[in-house]
Scaffold this active site. Structure first.
Site, PDB file in Angstrom:
ATOM      1  N   LYS A  22     -10.958  20.037 -78.247  1.00 46.39           N
ATOM      2  CA  LYS A  22     -10.254  19.397 -77.801  1.00 46.39           C
ATOM      3  C   LYS A  22     -11.168  19.256 -76.393  1.00 46.39           C
ATOM      4  O   LYS A  22     -12.549  17.789 -76.821  1.00 46.39           O
ATOM      5  CB  LYS A  22      -9.698  20.127 -76.625  1.00 46.39           C
ATOM      6  CG  LYS A  22      -8.663  19.315 -75.274  1.00 46.39           C
ATOM      7  CD  LYS A  22      -8.960  19.506 -73.895  1.00 46.39           C
ATOM      8  CE  LYS A  22      -9.231  20.679 -73.936  1.00 46.39           C
ATOM      9  NZ  LYS A  22      -9.791  19.583 -72.066  1.00 46.39           N
ATOM     10  N   ASN A  23     -12.846  19.934 -76.211  1.00 44.86           N
ATOM     11  CA  ASN A  23     -14.188  18.924 -75.171  1.00 44.86           C
ATOM     12  C   ASN A  23     -14.820  18.777 -75.912  1.00 44.86           C
ATOM     13  O   ASN A  23     -15.316  17.815 -75.212  1.00 44.86           O
ATOM     14  CB  ASN A  23     -14.797  19.942 -74.482  1.00 44.86           C
ATOM     15  CG  ASN A  23     -13.470  20.881 -73.094  1.00 44.86           C
ATOM     16  OD1 ASN A  23     -13.131  20.337 -73.052  1.00 44.86           O
ATOM     17  ND2 ASN A  23     -14.199  21.454 -72.941  1.00 44.86           N
ATOM     18  N   CYS A 116      -8.621  17.866 -58.160  1.00 43.01           N
ATOM     19  CA  CYS A 116      -8.310  18.252 -59.612  1.00 43.01           C
ATOM     20  C   CYS A 116      -7.738  20.035 -58.756  1.00 43.01           C
ATOM     21  O   CYS A 116      -8.592  20.513 -57.769  1.00 43.01           O
ATOM     22  CB  CYS A 116      -8.180  18.309 -60.414  1.00 43.01           C
ATOM     23  SG  CYS A 116      -9.596  19.864 -60.735  1.00 43.01           S
ATOM     24  N   ARG A 121     -14.513  17.942 -58.149  1.00 44.07           N
ATOM     25  CA  ARG A 121     -15.127  17.369 -59.022  1.00 44.07           C
ATOM     26  C   ARG A 121     -15.085  15.783 -59.109  1.00 44.07           C
ATOM     27  O   ARG A 121     -14.375  15.079 -60.285  1.00 44.07           O
ATOM     28  CB  ARG A 121     -13.816  18.104 -60.263  1.00 44.07           C
ATOM     29  CG  ARG A 121     -13.899  19.344 -60.666  1.00 44.07           C
ATOM     30  CD  ARG A 121     -13.105  19.346 -61.219  1.00 44.07           C
ATOM     31  NE  ARG A 121     -13.265  19.684 -62.973  1.00 44.07           N
ATOM     32  CZ  ARG A 121     -12.591  19.624 -64.215  1.00 44.07           C
ATOM     33  NH1 ARG A 121     -11.343  20.307 -63.968  1.00 44.07           N
ATOM     34  NH2 ARG A 121     -13.604  19.503 -65.495  1.00 44.07           N
ATOM     35  N   ASP A 307     -14.767  28.389 -68.954  1.00 50.36           N
ATOM     36  CA  ASP A 307     -13.404  28.119 -69.492  1.00 50.36           C
ATOM     37  C   ASP A 307     -13.340  29.490 -70.147  1.00 50.36           C
ATOM     38  O   ASP A 307     -11.703  29.250 -70.080  1.00 50.36           O
ATOM     39  CB  ASP A 307     -13.750  27.014 -70.391  1.00 50.36           C
ATOM     40  CG  ASP A 307     -13.957  25.887 -69.873  1.00 50.36           C
ATOM     41  OD1 ASP A 307     -13.394  25.834 -68.458  1.00 50.36           O
ATOM     42  OD2 ASP A 307     -14.055  24.499 -70.314  1.00 50.36           O
ATOM     43  N   ARG A 399      -2.067  21.272 -72.474  1.00 51.43           N
ATOM     44  CA  ARG A 399      -2.808  20.193 -71.929  1.00 51.43           C
ATOM     45  C   ARG A 399      -3.983  20.195 -73.719  1.00 51.43           C
ATOM     46  O   ARG A 399      -4.374  19.223 -73.444  1.00 51.43           O
ATOM     47  CB  ARG A 399      -3.512  20.151 -71.180  1.00 51.43           C
ATOM     48  CG  ARG A 399      -2.463  18.861 -69.784  1.00 51.43           C
ATOM     49  CD  ARG A 399      -3.255  18.836 -68.641  1.00 51.43           C
ATOM     50  NE  ARG A 399      -4.653  19.077 -69.245  1.00 51.43           N
ATOM     51  CZ  ARG A 399      -5.646  18.506 -68.198  1.00 51.43           C
ATOM     52  NH1 ARG A 399      -5.787  18.983 -66.814  1.00 51.43           N
ATOM     53  NH2 ARG A 399      -6.484  18.557 -68.515  1.00 51.43           N
TER      54      ARG A 399
END
Ligand code: UD1
Length: 420
Positions: A22-23, A116, A121, A307, A399
């Site tokens: 995804k990233n 968030c 961030r 992560d 997500r």
């Protein structure tokens, strides 16, 4: 809203295919804004953040076609260089369009991301970088407006005050079309940055040093179309490795990239996990080993990824001894700790340090997902726990993980998605 119910204790076995990252896919989609020719991206994971980015590109004026895991993007017509609040608020990575739009259209208007769950961030480093490329920055009613000089962005020397992944990607994209040379110092070395640089090179960009702390870009007048396959998702791979170590008979992860996971593999092996790599794209993990506590400090790549911190904490609840986990990248990224405690884990979290005392028996409970990786941590704990765990606000998981529940179910897990 949906919840995920997991009946713990089922042993996992079989083959799990790894999705594209995804990233890496998010900046690749944004990069398609740099050219009026067609960019075709394959191995794009089917997750909500990607659909949000596709929506954002469409609202900017790009034609986006998606079929299975392939996306074809053409931003040939007139573009509206704006990322509206409604999209940015659901996905912070929307700020990845800032650099490409400023470079291609000479201006960009992007809603400021709010705070968030895992911290403030900000995007100040993206903005400081754009200024070095000659842009003027204005704040206007919750939006940032970046305007390039009349002749377009100009090359510059950018030293990032701290390492930022999307900041590096944003400025790398902007620099490809800036006049002259740009040097990005203290840039992020994540595999996703390297993957973006590979795509940009296929589009005609001149980039050296991606994957190191210093990237040099010689600006070109225009970029063209390209076709590119996204790198495997190292965080998804790491998440399944932990699942296998916790409750696997034998899980075989195919289509992975072992080289991107060195720090995670090292820690898991120190903890006693049984992992083998028959080749560079396959990892096999066996459960049932006696696990030992190890300490982990999150760092920028090639260090231990933030992560994977939450998933590693789930693993450490099943390891004998005391494990210290220190989070250095984000403030406030231990929200999973209190949920794990509700399942029976012994964790003392204070500031950016959590101390986990294992091994403890986990029991199913109602728990709340707070962000993407925290959700993954709760899924892992639920798989290993006795009884039923119900994870609420599971949309966080959707997500960023492609078909996680289906992949686990195919490997023998008992889980069910249902409405609240
Ligand atoms: C990316 C990843 C995310 C991962 C993170 C760190 C994407 C889409 N997301 O997020 O999954 O957890 O890298 O590996 O790739 N910072 C500033 N000012 C800025 C930018 C960042 O102070 O302008 C700070 C952040 O608050 C954070 C640190 O720098 O404390 C690192 O953040 P950054 O690398 O930018 O994270 P993201 O790129 O948002």
């Amino acid at each position: 809203m949906q919840k995920l119910s997991i009946e713990g204790g089922r042993r996992l076995s079989g083959v799990i295919p790894i999705s594209g990252a995804k990233n890496a896919a998010l900046p690749a989609l944004a990069a398609a804004l740099l050219t009026d020719e067609t960019v075709r991206l394959t191995r794009i994971p089917g997750v909500v953040d990607i659909r949000t980015m596709a929506q954002l590109l469409a609202s900017i004026g790009a034609e986006v076609q998606a079929a299975d895991n392939a996306y074809t993007i053409r931003s040939g017509g007139a573009l509206i260089p704006e990322a509206p609040y409604d999209l940015v608020k659901t996905m912070r990575a929307s700020s990845l369009v800032l650099g490409p739009l400023a470079a291609r259209c000479g201006r960009a208007r992007v809603s400021l991301p709010g705070g968030c769950a895992i911290g403030a961030r900000p995007i100040d480093l993206h903005l400081a970088g754009l200024k070095k490329l000659g842009a003027t920055i204005r704040h206007d009613r919750g939006y940032i407006e970046a305007a390039a000089p009349r002749g377009g962005l100009v090359g510059g020397h950018i030293h990032f005050k701290r390492v930022t992944v999307t900041g590096t990607e944003d400025l790398l994209m902007a620099a490809t079309l800036a006049k002259g040379e740009t040097v990005l110092e203290n840039s992020a070395r994540e595999p996703e940055v390297v993957d973006l640089a590979r795509l940009l090179a296929k589009m005609g960009a001149e980039i050296e040093g991606a994957g190191s702390g210093t990237i040099r870009v010689q600006g070109v007048d225009r970029l063209g179309g390209a076709e590119h396959g996204i790198v495997p998702d190292r965080i998804e791979t790491g998440t399944f490795l932990v699942a296998g170590a916790l409750i696997g008979d034998e899980l075989r992860l195919e289509g992975a990239n072992r080289a991107h996971l060195q720090a995670v593999l090292e820690k898991m092996e120190q903890a006693g996990c049984e992992i083998s790599a028959p080749d560079d794209s396959t990892l096999v993990v066996r459960g049932g080993a006696e696990l030992r506590a190890v300490d982990v400090t999150t760092r920028e790549h090639p260090g231990f990824p933030t992560d994977m911190q939450a998933q590693f904490m789930a693993l450490m609840t099943q390891a004998a001894g005391e494990s210290n986990i220190v989070e250095t990248i984000f403030e406030n990224r231990f929200m999973h700790a209190s949920e794990l405690q509700r399942m029976g884990a012994h964790i003392a979290a204070r500031g950016n340090r959590a101390v986990i005392r294992g091994k403890t028996r986990l029991t199913g409970a109602d728990v709340m997902a707070s962000d993407l990786r925290a959700s993954a941590c709760l899924v892992l704990a639920g798989l290993a726990a006795e009884g039923v765990t119900r994870i609420h606000r599971i949309y966080h998981l959707q997500r960023g993980y492609e078909r996680l529940a289906e992949k686990l179910a195919a490997a023998g897990a008992a889980l069910e998605l249902s409405e609240e």
